[in-house]
Motif scaffolding. Structure first.
Motif, PDB file in Angstrom:
ATOM      1  N   LEU A 156     -85.744  66.538 -37.809  1.00  0.00           N
ATOM      2  CA  LEU A 156     -86.231  67.384 -38.696  1.00  0.00           C
ATOM      3  C   LEU A 156     -85.123  68.376 -39.357  1.00  0.00           C
ATOM      4  CD1 LEU A 156     -89.235  67.872 -39.469  1.00  0.00           C
ATOM      5  CD2 LEU A 156     -88.978  69.612 -37.871  1.00  0.00           C
ATOM      6  N   PRO A 157     -84.464  68.854 -38.476  1.00  0.00           N
ATOM      7  CA  PRO A 157     -83.290  69.889 -39.076  1.00  0.00           C
ATOM      8  C   PRO A 157     -82.598  69.396 -40.340  1.00  0.00           C
ATOM      9  CG  PRO A 157     -83.176  69.986 -36.800  1.00  0.00           C
ATOM     10  CD  PRO A 157     -83.920  68.955 -37.069  1.00  0.00           C
ATOM     11  N   TRP A 158     -81.775  67.941 -40.162  1.00  0.00           N
ATOM     12  CA  TRP A 158     -81.129  67.429 -41.141  1.00  0.00           C
ATOM     13  C   TRP A 158     -82.231  67.056 -42.213  1.00  0.00           C
ATOM     14  CZ3 TRP A 158     -81.959  62.762 -43.366  1.00  0.00           C
ATOM     15  CH2 TRP A 158     -82.440  61.470 -42.485  1.00  0.00           C
ATOM     16  N   ILE A 159     -83.267  66.685 -42.214  1.00  0.00           N
ATOM     17  CA  ILE A 159     -84.414  66.574 -43.357  1.00  0.00           C
ATOM     18  C   ILE A 159     -84.637  68.034 -44.081  1.00  0.00           C
ATOM     19  CG2 ILE A 159     -86.824  66.016 -43.839  1.00  0.00           C
ATOM     20  CD1 ILE A 159     -86.627  64.229 -41.499  1.00  0.00           C
ATOM     21  N   ALA A 160     -84.744  68.877 -43.418  1.00  0.00           N
ATOM     22  CA  ALA A 160     -84.927  70.369 -43.937  1.00  0.00           C
ATOM     23  C   ALA A 160     -83.553  70.694 -44.641  1.00  0.00           C
ATOM     24  CB  ALA A 160     -85.321  71.285 -43.114  1.00  0.00           C
ATOM     25  N   GLN A 161     -82.621  70.322 -44.344  1.00  0.00           N
ATOM     26  CA  GLN A 161     -81.202  70.656 -44.965  1.00  0.00           C
ATOM     27  C   GLN A 161     -81.017  69.845 -46.127  1.00  0.00           C
ATOM     28  OE1 GLN A 161     -79.378  73.134 -44.302  1.00  0.00           O
ATOM     29  NE2 GLN A 161     -79.087  73.585 -42.206  1.00  0.00           N
ATOM     30  N   ASP A 162     -81.336  68.654 -46.159  1.00  0.00           N
ATOM     31  CA  ASP A 162     -81.236  67.746 -47.191  1.00  0.00           C
ATOM     32  C   ASP A 162     -82.349  67.987 -48.308  1.00  0.00           C
ATOM     33  OD1 ASP A 162     -79.117  66.334 -46.103  1.00  0.00           O
ATOM     34  OD2 ASP A 162     -80.132  64.636 -46.109  1.00  0.00           O
ATOM     35  N   LEU A 163     -83.541  68.656 -47.891  1.00  0.00           N
ATOM     36  CA  LEU A 163     -84.662  69.127 -48.817  1.00  0.00           C
ATOM     37  C   LEU A 163     -83.959  70.146 -49.531  1.00  0.00           C
ATOM     38  CD1 LEU A 163     -87.402  68.870 -50.093  1.00  0.00           C
ATOM     39  CD2 LEU A 163     -88.439  69.956 -47.951  1.00  0.00           C
ATOM     40  N   ALA A 164     -83.502  70.996 -48.849  1.00  0.00           N
ATOM     41  CA  ALA A 164     -82.880  72.551 -49.292  1.00  0.00           C
ATOM     42  C   ALA A 164     -81.695  72.138 -50.438  1.00  0.00           C
ATOM     43  CB  ALA A 164     -82.183  73.329 -48.309  1.00  0.00           C
ATOM     44  N   LYS A 165     -81.116  71.197 -50.327  1.00  0.00           N
ATOM     45  CA  LYS A 165     -80.067  70.586 -51.141  1.00  0.00           C
ATOM     46  C   LYS A 165     -80.319  69.777 -52.420  1.00  0.00           C
ATOM     47  CE  LYS A 165     -76.450  70.431 -47.062  1.00  0.00           C
ATOM     48  NZ  LYS A 165     -75.756  69.577 -46.442  1.00  0.00           N
ATOM     49  N   GLY A 166     -81.614  69.366 -52.200  1.00  0.00           N
ATOM     50  CA  GLY A 166     -82.400  68.733 -53.365  1.00  0.00           C
ATOM     51  C   GLY A 166     -81.853  67.049 -53.161  1.00  0.00           C
ATOM     52  N   LEU A 167     -81.330  66.634 -51.958  1.00  0.00           N
ATOM     53  CA  LEU A 167     -80.951  65.343 -51.727  1.00  0.00           C
ATOM     54  C   LEU A 167     -82.096  64.538 -51.350  1.00  0.00           C
ATOM     55  CD1 LEU A 167     -77.984  65.906 -49.611  1.00  0.00           C
ATOM     56  CD2 LEU A 167     -77.971  65.469 -52.053  1.00  0.00           C
ATOM     57  N   ILE A 168     -83.410  64.939 -51.044  1.00  0.00           N
ATOM     58  CA  ILE A 168     -84.549  64.293 -50.917  1.00  0.00           C
ATOM     59  C   ILE A 168     -85.717  65.178 -51.634  1.00  0.00           C
ATOM     60  CG2 ILE A 168     -83.951  63.251 -48.660  1.00  0.00           C
ATOM     61  CD1 ILE A 168     -85.713  65.306 -47.147  1.00  0.00           C
ATOM     62  N   PRO A 169     -86.674  64.319 -51.951  1.00  0.00           N
ATOM     63  CA  PRO A 169     -87.852  65.066 -52.987  1.00  0.00           C
ATOM     64  C   PRO A 169     -88.870  65.745 -51.809  1.00  0.00           C
ATOM     65  CG  PRO A 169     -87.983  62.621 -52.645  1.00  0.00           C
ATOM     66  CD  PRO A 169     -87.036  62.798 -51.968  1.00  0.00           C
ATOM     67  N   SER A 170     -89.366  66.828 -52.441  1.00  0.00           N
ATOM     68  CA  SER A 170     -90.502  67.521 -51.550  1.00  0.00           C
ATOM     69  C   SER A 170     -91.726  66.884 -51.681  1.00  0.00           C
ATOM     70  CB  SER A 170     -90.735  68.907 -52.336  1.00  0.00           C
ATOM     71  OG  SER A 170     -91.743  69.615 -51.649  1.00  0.00           O
ATOM     72  N   THR A 171     -92.375  66.821 -50.433  1.00  0.00           N
ATOM     73  CA  THR A 171     -93.746  66.298 -50.219  1.00  0.00           C
ATOM     74  C   THR A 171     -94.871  67.275 -50.573  1.00  0.00           C
ATOM     75  OG1 THR A 171     -93.903  66.423 -47.843  1.00  0.00           O
ATOM     76  CG2 THR A 171     -92.908  64.280 -48.812  1.00  0.00           C
ATOM     77  N   HIS A 172     -94.435  68.514 -50.464  1.00  0.00           N
ATOM     78  CA  HIS A 172     -95.393  69.748 -50.625  1.00  0.00           C
ATOM     79  C   HIS A 172     -96.200  69.627 -51.947  1.00  0.00           C
ATOM     80  CE1 HIS A 172     -95.886  74.085 -51.325  1.00  0.00           C
ATOM     81  NE2 HIS A 172     -96.856  73.731 -50.715  1.00  0.00           N
ATOM     82  N   ALA A 173     -97.493  69.681 -51.624  1.00  0.00           N
ATOM     83  CA  ALA A 173     -98.404  69.478 -52.890  1.00  0.00           C
ATOM     84  C   ALA A 173     -98.948  70.841 -53.258  1.00  0.00           C
ATOM     85  CB  ALA A 173     -99.659  68.525 -52.600  1.00  0.00           C
ATOM     86  N   ARG A 174     -99.568  71.507 -52.314  1.00  0.00           N
ATOM     87  CA  ARG A 174    -100.370  72.966 -52.534  1.00  0.00           C
ATOM     88  C   ARG A 174    -100.081  73.726 -51.229  1.00  0.00           C
ATOM     89  NH1 ARG A 174    -106.257  73.401 -55.180  1.00  0.00           N
ATOM     90  NH2 ARG A 174    -106.816  75.627 -54.888  1.00  0.00           N
ATOM     91  N   THR A 175    -100.427  75.109 -51.480  1.00  0.00           N
ATOM     92  CA  THR A 175    -100.357  76.127 -50.691  1.00  0.00           C
ATOM     93  C   THR A 175    -101.747  77.069 -50.612  1.00  0.00           C
ATOM     94  OG1 THR A 175     -97.984  76.503 -50.594  1.00  0.00           O
ATOM     95  CG2 THR A 175     -99.006  78.210 -49.685  1.00  0.00           C
ATOM     96  N   PHE A 176    -102.268  77.212 -49.560  1.00  0.00           N
ATOM     97  CA  PHE A 176    -103.571  78.109 -49.513  1.00  0.00           C
ATOM     98  C   PHE A 176    -103.263  79.044 -48.901  1.00  0.00           C
ATOM     99  CE2 PHE A 176    -104.974  73.583 -50.351  1.00  0.00           C
ATOM    100  CZ  PHE A 176    -106.179  74.043 -51.090  1.00  0.00           C
ATOM    101  N   ASP A 177    -104.021  80.313 -48.806  1.00  0.00           N
ATOM    102  CA  ASP A 177    -103.844  81.428 -48.130  1.00  0.00           C
ATOM    103  C   ASP A 177    -104.834  81.329 -46.681  1.00  0.00           C
ATOM    104  OD1 ASP A 177    -102.374  82.866 -49.876  1.00  0.00           O
ATOM    105  OD2 ASP A 177    -104.160  83.829 -50.789  1.00  0.00           O
TER     106      ASP A 177
END
Length: 328
Positions: A283-304
């Protein structure tokens, strides 16, 4: 503190916001201030009564990201950014649809020095940890192999797709709608198959000798067809139940299961146990690679936080191409 409580089975309307006591951590637990959490089918199944009767008030939710409030053992420091998943949440302890949660220390992962927003972080734990457990532990995939993901537009399917590409796999991904094919290609799919209910022949055209491994996200309804795509000594791991109950009627081991194909079900409840400790999770390196743009985001939508009912309705509509998260 505020939390969503289910007191009876039903639709999204049974999710009621209540004031409940903030939990105190035991010696093997930590308390976390929840900043965001992802939505999962397990929470909808619990709410609908598909995981047994609701005999006492239940707080749903099986994952969250946030900050440490209290760790009696001092392993985690106050204010440290962390993620957590499973460990009995919503089953044997309160779930993550709350301002604070108490969870097992063994189910907490530090997320230090990662620049992602809480929303992006909340899209990661359950989906990526499930993909990690199924791909690397259950299927023992190797770089260069071909993987089929049946039900790839689900949140866990998309996470498995991006994680599989990071591991160097060739991925055939399925979707029930041609309009979603572009989303899968953007996420890294090498080939996309539109799922008519029977795809074995189509997959065999792309991989004549059969695929090396398969992730079955749809479940029992398509499993008989999925196993036909595998080569001898290939393996399939069931990780989702989008198609309904996890029951196979009259499954014939010799007729329905191809020669030497291995079949298993990977339950994310193993996460954080002695059988699958999270100390070496990706999980930490996945988050790091996501932050660097090396892997695409799977986030679709945020709710309150006050929009959880609407979020459940969207999740059950099957219109969300990716992970739905709630921000507190």
């Amino acid at each position: 503190m505020k939390a969503y409580v289910i007191e009876q089975a039903g639709g999204p309307e049974v999710l009621q916001m209540r004031e409940i006591a903030s939990p105190e951590p035991a010696a093997d637990e930590v308390r976390i201030r929840v900043r965001a959490f992802g939505l999962n089918r397990a929470e909808a199944y619990l709410r609908a009564g598909k995981m047994g009767p609701i005999t006492a008030p239940r707080v749903p939710g099986i994952e969250a990201v946030g900050e440490i409030v209290d760790d009696p053992a001092g392993v985690f420091r106050t204010g440290q950014r962390v993620a957590t998943a499973m460990g009995g949440m919503q089953f044997t302890r309160g779930g993550s649809y709350a301002e604070q949660i108490t969870v097992l220390r063994s189910n907490v992962i530090a997320l230090d020095n990662i620049s992602l927003t809480w929303e992006e972080l909340a899209a990661l734990p359950e989906a990526y940890l499930t993909a990690w457990g199924a791909l690397e532990k259950s299927l023992a995939v190797e770089r260069g192999q071909t993987l089929l993901i049946r039900g790839a537009t689900s949140s866990v399917g998309l996470a498995a797709l991006t994680y599989a590409k990071a591991l160097g796999l060739n991925v055939i991904a399925t979707t029930r709608s041609q309009t979603n094919a572009g989303r899968l290609r953007e996420a890294g799919a090498d080939k996309v198959v539109v799922d008519s209910g029977e795809i074995a022949a189509d997959v065999r055209q792309l991989a004549p000798e059969g695929v090396d491994a398969a992730l079955e996200v749809v479940g029992a309804t398509t499993l008989r067809d999925t196993v036909k795509t595998l080569r001898p000594f290939g393996a399939v791991s069931v990780i989702g139940l989008l198609g309904g109950p996890p029951a196979l009627e009259s499954f014939h081991l010799m007729q329905d299961l191809p020669a030497a194909v291995r079949l298993n079900f990977f339950p994310s409840g193993l996460l954080g146990t002695a059988a699958l400790p999270l100390s070496d999770s990706p999980l930490p390196w996945i988050a790091q690679d996501l932050a660097k743009g090396l892997i695409p985001s799977t986030h679709a939508r945020t709710f309150d936080f006050d929009e959880v009912r609407q979020a459940h309705s969207l999740m059950e509509s099957n219109r969300a191409l990716g992970k739905l998260v709630v921000r507190l």
